[in-house]
Design a protein around this motif. Structure first.
Motif, PDB file in Angstrom:
ATOM      1  N   SER A  39       0.795  -1.224   0.000  1.00  8.39           N
ATOM      2  CA  SER A  39       0.000   0.000   0.000  1.00  8.39           C
ATOM      3  C   SER A  39       0.829   1.277   0.000  1.00  8.39           C
ATOM      4  O   SER A  39       0.525   2.218  -0.727  1.00  8.39           O
ATOM      5  N   ILE A 108      -1.485  -2.707  -4.431  1.00 10.09           N
ATOM      6  CA  ILE A 108      -2.928  -2.702  -4.637  1.00 10.09           C
ATOM      7  C   ILE A 108      -3.283  -1.426  -5.387  1.00 10.09           C
ATOM      8  O   ILE A 108      -3.028  -0.324  -4.905  1.00 10.09           O
ATOM      9  N   GLU A 109      -3.871  -1.560  -6.558  1.00 15.26           N
ATOM     10  CA  GLU A 109      -4.140  -0.406  -7.416  1.00 15.26           C
ATOM     11  C   GLU A 109      -5.627  -0.132  -7.617  1.00 15.26           C
ATOM     12  O   GLU A 109      -6.013   0.980  -7.958  1.00 15.26           O
ATOM     13  N   GLU A 110      -6.484  -1.142  -7.423  1.00 10.66           N
ATOM     14  CA  GLU A 110      -7.904  -0.976  -7.730  1.00 10.66           C
ATOM     15  C   GLU A 110      -8.765  -1.465  -6.580  1.00 10.66           C
ATOM     16  O   GLU A 110      -8.378  -2.403  -5.862  1.00 10.66           O
ATOM     17  N   ALA A 111      -9.928  -0.847  -6.410  1.00  5.21           N
ATOM     18  CA  ALA A 111     -10.887  -1.303  -5.416  1.00  5.21           C
ATOM     19  C   ALA A 111     -11.377  -2.706  -5.783  1.00  5.21           C
ATOM     20  O   ALA A 111     -11.557  -3.025  -6.961  1.00  5.21           O
ATOM     21  N   GLU A 112     -11.557  -3.540  -4.763  1.00  7.75           N
ATOM     22  CA  GLU A 112     -12.105  -4.886  -4.918  1.00  7.75           C
ATOM     23  C   GLU A 112     -11.227  -5.791  -5.794  1.00  7.75           C
ATOM     24  O   GLU A 112     -11.725  -6.762  -6.362  1.00  7.75           O
ATOM     25  N   GLU A 113      -9.945  -5.519  -5.870  1.00  9.46           N
ATOM     26  CA  GLU A 113      -9.092  -6.394  -6.688  1.00  9.46           C
ATOM     27  C   GLU A 113      -8.693  -7.668  -5.949  1.00  9.46           C
ATOM     28  O   GLU A 113      -8.077  -8.567  -6.522  1.00  9.46           O
ATOM     29  N   CYS A 115      -7.235  -9.809  -2.232  1.00 10.99           N
ATOM     30  CA  CYS A 115      -6.207  -9.699  -1.202  1.00 10.99           C
ATOM     31  C   CYS A 115      -4.811  -9.620  -1.828  1.00 10.99           C
ATOM     32  O   CYS A 115      -4.619  -9.872  -3.016  1.00 10.99           O
TER      33      CYS A 115
END
Length: 249
Positions: A39, A108-113, A115
């Motif tokens: 993150s 992590i680059e996108e929502a809901e991608e 874990c």
């Protein structure tokens, strides 16, 4: 040597990783900092380096990492995947400055991608497979907390630098980190960061290194400045070298 930097969120793991990396590079070591925090995007800025392609992107993305992770679970993974030396690491995933380089596992680059487990898998396999010479050091900047222990990332390092700040929550987490490190047979070094005068006497544990609170770090960060090693980083390095009986190059 492989050094893993662990601790509570916001305690200063990335700052200490960057300062230690710069210090060792200036001392003549060849240093690779592995950004294993899915993150925090700040490590490149702290070192004055440009962002480059991540290891996950180089391999074909997060979906490809999931496929490799599943293959390991089935006993079908090519164990030579990361049988690398520092010279074997592809240039497109390294940001370099002199003796210092940074490699990012994935973000992590996108929502809901989903874990970040595939990134933990890649970090573990990279640390397991990579081979170092005597004058080479890897520093692993981890995500907040202790999930990396559960992922097995720490199994393939030599020492855990546990960064704590003067709060009960942080100190309690450090006790947990010390226990987990001991269970893996790892050397453990406790760094108390952001220490105010008189706080050491109130701690239930004795830090190996104490870094005083300095507001200039906050101001420099807001101004986008690189971090530079401070005197306590030399103390930290001496603690690490002493624990594993290492001599300077």
């Amino acid at each position: 040597m492989k050094i893993l930097v662990s601790g509570k969120g916001g305690c200063g793991k990335s700052t200490i990783s960057a300062m230690l990396g710069k210090y060792l590079a200036e001392k003549g070591y060849r240093v690779l900092i592995i950004d294993a925090d899915e993150s925090n995007p700040g490590l490149y800025r702290m070192l004055g380096l440009p962002k480059v392609k991540t290891l996950a992107e180089h391999l074909g993305g997060k979906k490809r990492a999931k496929i490799l992770m599943a293959a390991e679970g089935k006993g079908e993974l090519d164990e030579e995947l990361f049988n690398w030396t520092l010279d074997d690491i592809p240039d497109e995933i390294l940001a370099k400055k002199g003796n210092l380089a940074v490699l990012t596992i994935g973000k992590i680059e996108e929502a809901e991608e989903g874990c970040a487990c595939p990134y933990g898998f890649l970090a573990r396999k990279l640390l397991e497979g990579i081979k170092l010479q005597e004058n080479e050091v890897i520093i692993v900047d981890t995500e907040a907390g202790i999930e990396h222990f559960g992922r097995g990332v720490d199994k393939h390092v030599d020492v855990v630098v546990d960064v704590a700040e003067p709060s009960l929550e942080s100190i309690e987490l450090s006790k947990k980190i010390a226990g987990l490190s001991e269970s893996l047979g790892l050397k453990h070094i406790l760094v108390l960061n952001k220490a105010l005068p008189g706080v050491e006497e109130k701690l239930p544990v004795k830090p190996d290194v104490i870094i005083p609170f300095d507001q200039s770090f906050i101001v420099d960060s807001l101004n986008g400045k690189e971090v530079e090693p401070i005197d306590q980083i030399e103390t930290l390095w001496k603690s690490i070298a002493g624990r594993i009986h290492l001599f300077s190059p």
